[in-house]
Design an enzyme around this catalytic site. Structure first.
Site, PDB file in Angstrom:
ATOM      1  N   PHE A  53       0.863  -1.181   0.000  1.00  0.00           N
ATOM      2  CA  PHE A  53       0.000   0.000   0.000  1.00  0.00           C
ATOM      3  C   PHE A  53       0.898   1.228   0.000  1.00  0.00           C
ATOM      4  O   PHE A  53       1.856   1.296   0.769  1.00  0.00           O
ATOM      5  CB  PHE A  53      -0.885   0.012   1.246  1.00  0.00           C
ATOM      6  N   GLU A  54       0.555   2.225  -0.810  1.00  0.00           N
ATOM      7  CA  GLU A  54       1.532   3.292  -1.030  1.00  0.00           C
ATOM      8  C   GLU A  54       1.750   4.203   0.171  1.00  0.00           C
ATOM      9  O   GLU A  54       2.705   4.969   0.192  1.00  0.00           O
ATOM     10  CB  GLU A  54       1.175   4.111  -2.273  1.00  0.00           C
ATOM     11  N   ASN A  55       0.907   4.101   1.191  1.00  0.00           N
ATOM     12  CA  ASN A  55       1.169   4.914   2.389  1.00  0.00           C
ATOM     13  C   ASN A  55       2.266   4.307   3.258  1.00  0.00           C
ATOM     14  O   ASN A  55       2.665   4.885   4.266  1.00  0.00           O
ATOM     15  CB  ASN A  55      -0.107   5.121   3.208  1.00  0.00           C
TER      16      ASN A  55
END
Lengths: 262, 306, 306, 262
Positions: A53-55
């Site tokens: 997940f890009e966070n």
């Protein structure tokens, strides 16, 4: 055909997306339908897939409950790693990500995507922008596009290239300096499409109940169509069970809302 | 003894966020979005700010709608759950309440711009954005030939924000901070920025922080001010303290569709509010109780023993 | 269920460290130096290795003296406490037991070379080494003009080691690892390398690891093999488990000054030893007891609750 | 002169180094004498100084007990941060480090340092190498050199520039691309030296009991000498107390060893 009419279009799309994930794949998970596709793949097709997940979150198991954004607290419970965005983006840039999912307001015949700004008559409508989409389109080994299929969204040429597909075809990616990737398939509300060696979108299958003409009519460019068009495999009982257990209220799929027919 | 850096949010904004400042906010992505600081900036009627952050959720929308902003450098501006954010759209499309310049980054290029600032180099190279219109239109992204290989690359120019405003779960009075969960680009934002304001859920003794120096991802010597303000990130979540207020995002979407509606919303939730304590009393005990974490999940300790 | 990656050190070296491999070791700097792996590599008589690491303390000296090495890419090779290391000197100065090529990095440029590998870019820029002879003689450091500013910079070419061998305090059987203390360049080494071998002091249940995902600095999907071998880093320290064996470093200095002396040392401490368990029995219970940590210092937990 | 003959040369050097650290400075701490200089500065001159160790440790307090390497376990107890080398090196590259300490096998009149390889007759002697020295010399705001003062170590021209000083003088650093820094002083076993605006080493003070001629005789190049040469301020009782409490066995200072006179 036991499950016909018993599933929503979004559920069909989730199944089509999940089936593109192979065991052991490292998947760049987006929100909405791709999120559930990852959950479905983990449970049915690819038990050893890893989700990025890009966070800054990495998961080897689905989150214990439904999430609305990737930053929701349940998404950290049982995570493999939580930390910085650059950690997951670095894996993407290294070429370790097998599959990334993208959407957009417009897609063109070469699989270029626009999620930045579209024209509406004389006006320009500002959309939220790239987020990580441009990075996924540039760097993942394989991109899967998930879109609502409408004539003003499947366009000849996108107004703005947020996420590069095959540019204007041929060797375009290579000459732009892109080392790998490109869209492998488009999963729309009307069918599944892939790309010719020249980078042109073509029909792979059409969703049950639709005709080739209906699909072409909803598309702003000519779609190469095989003589005999395959039908998209509908969701199995097992697939639907997993989807509905994860999103029991149908927040993302709408499966138990009163309004039917997407 | 080191001097305490504790001041109020009002004072921190007054002292460090000036008209024309570039401010990194929302660096954690969807969690720990520092709404309380945004509201104080709006109340102090700051102008011509440049907002920096990969993804803002509603925070940028509120500051833009309030007229504080003249430029945005970001990868995504909207309502993460609902899609478009209306104040951002109105500013870009109709210059209401004022014109703003939008400079489009991707998430990775924004992360690298701050990482370059943190590493102290003028740029960092990337393989991303080649062939895209971001590369064409963002002047801080520049194609160049690799000096060590036969490849095209993109140089992402360093961003050095004037101020970073960062929520943390706990820190001591001098700004040594423990933070955990999805961090987005926050650590690099802290290192790259000239001024760092921490907003802490809890102020704890220095001994608690130094019991786990591996978790002190922001160090006191980087920090100019520490604000103690619980629930500063509502409606976004803070891992270990409170969950996301999901209904807020759909309600805001409905309540701020027109300019008039937004002004009403602003009057009620920002201008009509004195400070975060007042905001929390308006939110009400029932809501607070419903968002508070229900079940602890403590990390297994590690041993730094000798 | 994910498959266990647990194998023996013997098997891990046999399978993954081949003649001619480039191997990142000693990436934690002065702590957690993986001597047990070095000794197994020596016993398996590997040749023509390229050793990669910023600072090696005695580990590189031992491997060089044993004839396993043809090239070293490092910032510092010696005995951190005593200065020079004799086998390294003999190899460079007299080609004994064989000639080696030494490529000099600084600590920062070695860190950046591995960081470039970790980020997936062909190089990273730095302001360091300008005007130095390192820049002149190391072909992986190249002066170039900044594409975004009027400045000279140095491009540090990415290093992608064939193998990284990394000690960790604890991990699960699939290689999700908690590690803490001074980490040097280990995290980037893990990300940059094609193969990662973890050597764990403790194998723990996956639930313990996932109780603190912020500490899982190496993730299982990067890892090819997990070796369970307590005390693998003696005589260097492992925070929370055992302290540094200071006298070892002065004794080694005295005992390995001549080639003959070194060969005796090698016979006694490497060739005459079957495996790490055997090594520990030679070290003796009293020594082990004296090095074991005396006083726990547990980190205060954090809450990931929801 | 109450403490005369009551201190070791190394203790004098530690004091001279500690006095160069100002309150609030961010100090790149090396091992050996600089380590103790940092401890002394923290306790006497610069209570708010912060120490960076290149293995990834940041301390705002001295370690609770003596350490032999920066990776020793006590160096983590009460640390402000422990983590990656790049974290501390990044602060150095940003220009946040006020003072860095360096040593070497050779120094020349322009303050260039060599810790890589020296000539001994026809042979070349290989030394351990740069470590972080080249980075500190390139990037710190101010460098302090600590050296044993011998004729074959204070040389006209170093055999290899590991750590750039003022090159060959004048605007050399600027033209090499170095943005800041350079050696501010050399603290040797014979005196303290600084650099002219042209980058040439010159005498600031000579340690008690030595003459200008003795210092020049131990130096391989001409040392500009003022008419009246100052004497280095000896350690105070307070300074000696701090040093000896931190290194009671005299491991680094030799203060209580039987052999006197360094």
């Amino acid at each position: 055909m036991a499950v016909e009419k018993k599933y929503r279009l979004r559920e069909l799309m989730i199944c089509a997306a999940a089936r593109e994930i192979s065991d052991g794949d490292i998947v760049f998970v987006g929100m909405r339908l791709p999120l559930i596709a990852f959950v479905l793949a983990k449970k049915v097709y690819a038990p050893n897939a890893v989700g990025l997940f890009e966070n800054g979150i990495i998961r080897s198991t689905p989150s214990p409950s439904l999430i609305y954004t990737m930053g929701d607290t349940p998404n950290l419970i049982g995570a493999t790693h939580t930390g910085e965005m650059l950690t997951v983006m670095a894996y993407l840039q290294q070429g370790k990500v097998s599959v990334g999912f993208l959407g957009g307001a417009e897609v063109d015949r070469y699989g270029n995507l626009n999620s930045t700004t579209v024209k509406s008559g004389d006006n320009e409508i500002r959309l939220p922008g790239s987020g990580g989409a441009c990075d996924i389109a540039s760097l993942a080994k394989k991109v899967l596009i998930i879109m609502s299929h409408e004539k003003d969204r499947f366009v000849k040429k996108v107004n703005y290239i947020t996420s590069p597909g095959y540019g204007d075809g041929g060797e375009w990616r290579k000459s732009a300096g892109l080392r790998r990737g490109g869209p492998a398939a488009v999963i729309s509300t009307k069918g599944i499409f892939d790309f010719s060696p020249d980078g042109l979108m073509q029909v792979r299958s059409i969703h049950p109940g639709l005709t080739a003409n209906e699909v072409q009519d909803a598309t702003g460019f000519d779609l190469p169509m095989p003589n005999e068009v395959a039908e998209t495999q509908p969701p199995s009982e097992e697939e639907l069970k997993v989807i509905r257990e994860y999103d029991p209220a149908g927040f993302w799929t709408g499966w138990n809302s009163k309004k039917r027919g997407d | 003894m080191p001097v305490s850096k504790l001041i109020s949010m009002n004072e921190a904004i007054e002292r460090y966020v000036l008209n024309g400042s570039s401010v990194a906010m929302s660096t954690f992505m969807e969690q720990m979005i520092i709404y309380s600081a945004a509201h104080e900036i709006i109340r102090q009627r700051r102008k011509n700010l440049t907002l920096i952050g990969p993804i803002s959720d509603l925070l940028f929308d509120q500051m833009i709608g309030a007229g504080c902003v003249s430029e945005v450098k970001a990868a995504w501006v909207g309502n993460v759950m609902m899609g478009s954010a209306y104040q951002f759209r109105r500013a870009v499309e109709e210059a209401v309440p004022n014109k703003i310049k939008m400079t489009d980054y991707s998430n990775l290029t924004m992360a690298l711009a701050l990482h370059a600032g943190a590493l102290g180099v003028p740029f960092l190279p990337t393989l991303s954005t080649l062939g895209s219109d971001l590369l064409k239109e963002n002047e801080s992204l520049k194609e160049f030939d690799s000096p060590v290989s036969d490849e095209k690359l993109v140089a992402v120019e360093a961003i050095i924000p004037d101020v970073a405003i960062l929520p943390v779960q706990r820190c001591d009075e001098t700004g040594n901070a423990h933070l955990w969960g999805s961090l987005g680009v926050s650590i690099d934002a802290a290192k790259a920025s000239k001024i760092v304001i921490l907003v802490a859920e809890e102020i704890v003794p220095p001994e608690l922080i130094s019991s786990d120096p591996g978790r002190t991802l922001i160090q006191g010597f980087q920090v100019s001010a520490v604000v103690h303000e619980p629930w500063a990130c509502h409606p976004s979540p803070m891992q270990g303290y409170y969950n996301r207020d999901d209904s807020y995002f759909s309600e805001y979407h409905k309540e701020t569709k027109t300019r008039d509606d937004f002004e009403n919303w602003l009057g009620k939730w920002v201008y009509g509010v004195e400070n975060r304590e007042h905001y929390m009393s308006l939110l009400g005990e029932e809501k607070i109780k419903s968002l508070k974490i229900k079940k602890s999940a403590l990390s297994v300790p590690v041993d730094y023993g000798i």
